[in-house]
Motif scaffolding. Structure first.
Motif: not given
Length: 713
Positions: A531, A601, A604, A616, A622
């Protein structure tokens, strides 16, 4: 017979007939000490063609080669054909003077050839022959290597191709003492103590390998440069390498220490506006070009990480670059000025540093200066957004610097095929002129009209017998050359080419290995940096996890500076409510990243401080998705192990065993990464490891001790 075999044969003659028979049987069982296929030949193995249709097609067309051997590049092209065809088809072509026979292979230099540029080529077949045509000897050589590639991969030999990027370079970070900064495959290739008198045969194989993938330049030494490389002693050694590489279309370049006039010339300073300093560089540059008329130019790391530069004297990067540009200008040389510059600001954002340093000088650099910019804004992380500088420098050409050596990617114990990363970067839509303005378009000069283009990769070569330590990372060197030639190529097609030339032509095995290769980068990201987590590796050595690192010589060398973890979440807010680094991008790209709800994503944590309980796309929170990636990444290494085992019968044994062992190490280290990151970040999230995953068996304190156990510091 080798000498040892001859000796044994003579001994048996003096024995009785009965004992002779026994001795002969023993003699037949003794190996002749031939070198096993261990990766030394790279993608130039030229394994015998067993397909009957290919044999019948190519054999008559390659029996005779017509070529003008007065051109050095055509001469080495003919030599390569004789070597390759002997191995591929079992006979050695006869090379004849330039001309066109009724059948055979004709190599022609014609400066008026249309449809290609100076280094391009065309390969065309006739019922009985093949014709390779180019504007230069280097183009002919590239055409020959392309033909040999297509023979091995089964592709159509009829091709017209020109490189999209003018200067396609390897940057070696080799030092004069034989070490390599960020080198994981032994010592330097360059044996400076033997040069210039002895040219190691390995230099020629290095040149062959580079020419085969279109690399036309090599920077011989580390960007953290020793001034010693500019001494007369070392310039003679550099000349010897330049002479060896020249027939293969490869120019040499040098990284230079900006303070050389003070260190070598004993001047009072290295101020670029000092006439004495300017004269020193002009004289030194003339000395170099007198020795090496086709010398490429200088690569400069200045005012970065302690290296000297023009800012030491209150001057600008443009002042420093333009002084050197004036010195090489009479010889058509160039200056590659690295944009890897960042000040130690505990309250700032290193992401913004290069843009802030160089954007104000757009259009103020000499026309033979090119800015060399790393693909991302920090430092070769496993996944980064593209550097804002690429879309900012409209009047100053920029070169892309990739890292082929795996400084942040597990060194030589982790299998990471970098083509998907490189492809991701090149195909990024920068939105600089609306949607569809890819980074590759900027690099090629299409977007801003650059007259000078370049792409460089920090080399992963070393003295290890197989060149790169991990056999599979040879593919990353191969990828750099192929993508610099043609940015439109796909990761899958490059992998297929490399496997068929390097490992096996068995279709089932090729497919298995290719699928594995395509997964390796994402697997590494999963267990180290999901991520958009970044810069959580150990300090200095850049190996292994240290997400808890909070003290270093400067704040932006710590991990906590980047991940900003706290009880609410994790990630660096670079939107308008944070550091506002996003403002350095064109508006279209800002729109892609600025909204946490729509930000891709994988990026992020580059742009947002994300709550632990944020939903998510997977349907997980998350935290649960974050932990899942670490666990799944480690498990996926076991998948790689199983897939590699399935091709054992199709891969050369020594290469197979080498990769098999490294995959075992990779799994161990993937679990290390998993445990370190999950346990450390858990101290902030206060959340359990989600089912079905089990909490690590060791404690965070035990994992921290691994830094010392591994003797990293």
């Amino acid at each position: 017979m080798n000498l040892f075999t001859k000796y044994l044969h003579s001994v048996t003659l003096s024995l009785s007939k009965g004992i002779q028979k026994i001795a002969c049987l023993l003699l037949l069982s003794i190996p002749l000490f031939t070198q096993a296929e261990d990766g030394y030949k790279l993608w130039l193995r030229y394994d015998k063609i067993t397909d009957k249709a290919q044999q019948s097609y190519y054999a008559p067309r390659l029996k005779t080669v017509y070529a003008d051997l007065s051109d050095p590049s055509v001469k080495v092209a003919a030599d390569e054909l004789q070597l390759a065809v002997k191995s591929l088809l079992g006979f050695t072509p006869v090379v004849k003077a330039a001309g066109t026979g009724s059948q055979g292979l004709t190599l022609t230099i014609d400066p008026k050839t249309e449809g290609i540029n100076e280094e391009g080529f065309s390969v065309s077949t006739t019922p009985k022959g093949i014709h390779i045509k180019a504007r230069s000897g280097a183009g002919v050589l590239y055409g020959v290597f392309n033909l040999l590639k297509n023979i091995q991969t089964g592709a159509d030999p009829n091709v017209t191709s020109s490189p999209e990027i003018q200067r396609r370079l390897l940057n070696h970070w080799d030092n004069h003492n034989g070490t390599i900064e960020r080198g994981y495959a032994g010592m330097s290739l360059w044996k400076w103590y033997e040069l210039p008198e002895r040219i190691d045969p390995r230099y020629i194989d290095y040149a062959r390998a580079n020419a085969s993938i279109g690399i036309n330049g090599t920077v011989l030494n580390n960007v953290n440069a020793s001034a010693r490389f500019l001494t007369h002693e070392y310039l003679g050694k550099v000349k010897a390498l330049a002479d060896a590489f020249r027939p293969y279309g490869i120019r040499v370049y040098l990284s230079v220490n900006f303070a050389a006039p003070r260190i070598l010339g004993k001047l009072k300073d290295a101020d670029p506006l000092n006439p004495e300093v300017q004269k020193w560089w002009a004289d030194k540059t003339k000395e170099i070009y007198d020795l090496i008329p086709d010398f490429g130019g200088y690569l400069v790391k200045a005012n970065s990480e302690g290296e000297p530069g023009p800012m030491d004297y209150g001057r600008t990067h443009a002042d420093g670059a333009n002084m050197l540009a004036a010195a090489v200008k009479p010889y058509n040389g160039i200056i590659m000025w690295r944009a890897f510059v960042y000040a130690p600001d505990p309250k700032g954002d290193r992401f913004k540093a290069a843009y802030e340093e160089f954007k104000p000088f757009d259009g103020k650099f000499a026309d033979n200066v090119i800015l060399q910019v790393k693909n991302g804004p920090i430092d070769f992380m496993p996944r980064e957004p593209v550097s804002p500088l690429f879309s900012a420098m409209e009047k100053t050409p920029v070169s892309l610097e990739f890292q082929v050596t795996q400084e942040y990617l597990g060194w030589a114990t982790h299998w990471v095929y970098l083509a998907p990363m490189f492809e991701e970067v090149l195909k990024t839509d920068t939105h600089v002129k609306g949607s569809g303005s890819t980074l590759s378009g900027i690099l090629k000069g299409d977007t801003f009209g650059y007259k000078m283009t370049a792409m460089a990769g920090v080399a992963n070569t070393g003295s290890d017998r197989n060149w790169t330590g991990h056999p599979m990372t040879q593919a990353n060197w191969y990828t750099l050359g192929r993508l610099a030639w043609d940015t439109r190529l796909t990761s899958e097609s490059i992998a297929d080419e490399w496997i068929r030339q390097t490992l096996t032509r068995n279709n089932a095995a090729v497919e298995t290995i290719r699928k594995s290769m395509m997964k390796t980068r994402e697997i590494y990201v999963n267990y180290t940096s999901p991520f958009g987590l970044h810069h959580v590796m150990g300090e200095g050595h850049h190996f292994g996890p240290e997400p808890w690192l909070d003290k270093a010589a400067r704040p932006d060398w710590t991990a906590v500076y980047y991940h900003r973890v706290d009880s609410t979440g994790i990630g660096f807010n670079r939107t308008a409510t944070g550091s506002n680094a996003l403002a350095q991008y064109p508006g279209g790209l800002v729109e892609v990243y600025q909204d946490e709800a729509t930000c891709p994503e994988p990026f992020l944590l580059w742009f947002h401080h994300v709550r632990w309980d944020r939903p998510m796309k997977s349907g997980l929170s998350f935290w649960n998705d974050f932990v899942k990636h670490f666990y799944e990444g480690a498990r996926q290494v076991q998948d790689l192990q199983a897939e590699w085992q399935s091709v054992k019968a199709q891969v050369p044994p020594e290469i197979f065993n080498n990769v098999e062992a490294r995959l075992q190490t990779q799994y161990k280290e993937a679990v290390w990464w998993r445990d370190a990151c999950v346990l450390y970040f858990q101290t902030h999230s206060k959340m359990p490891v989600p089912a079905p995953y089990k909490a690590p068996e060791r404690t965070l304190e035990e994992v921290k001790k691994l830094v010392d156990i591994y003797h990293i510091r």
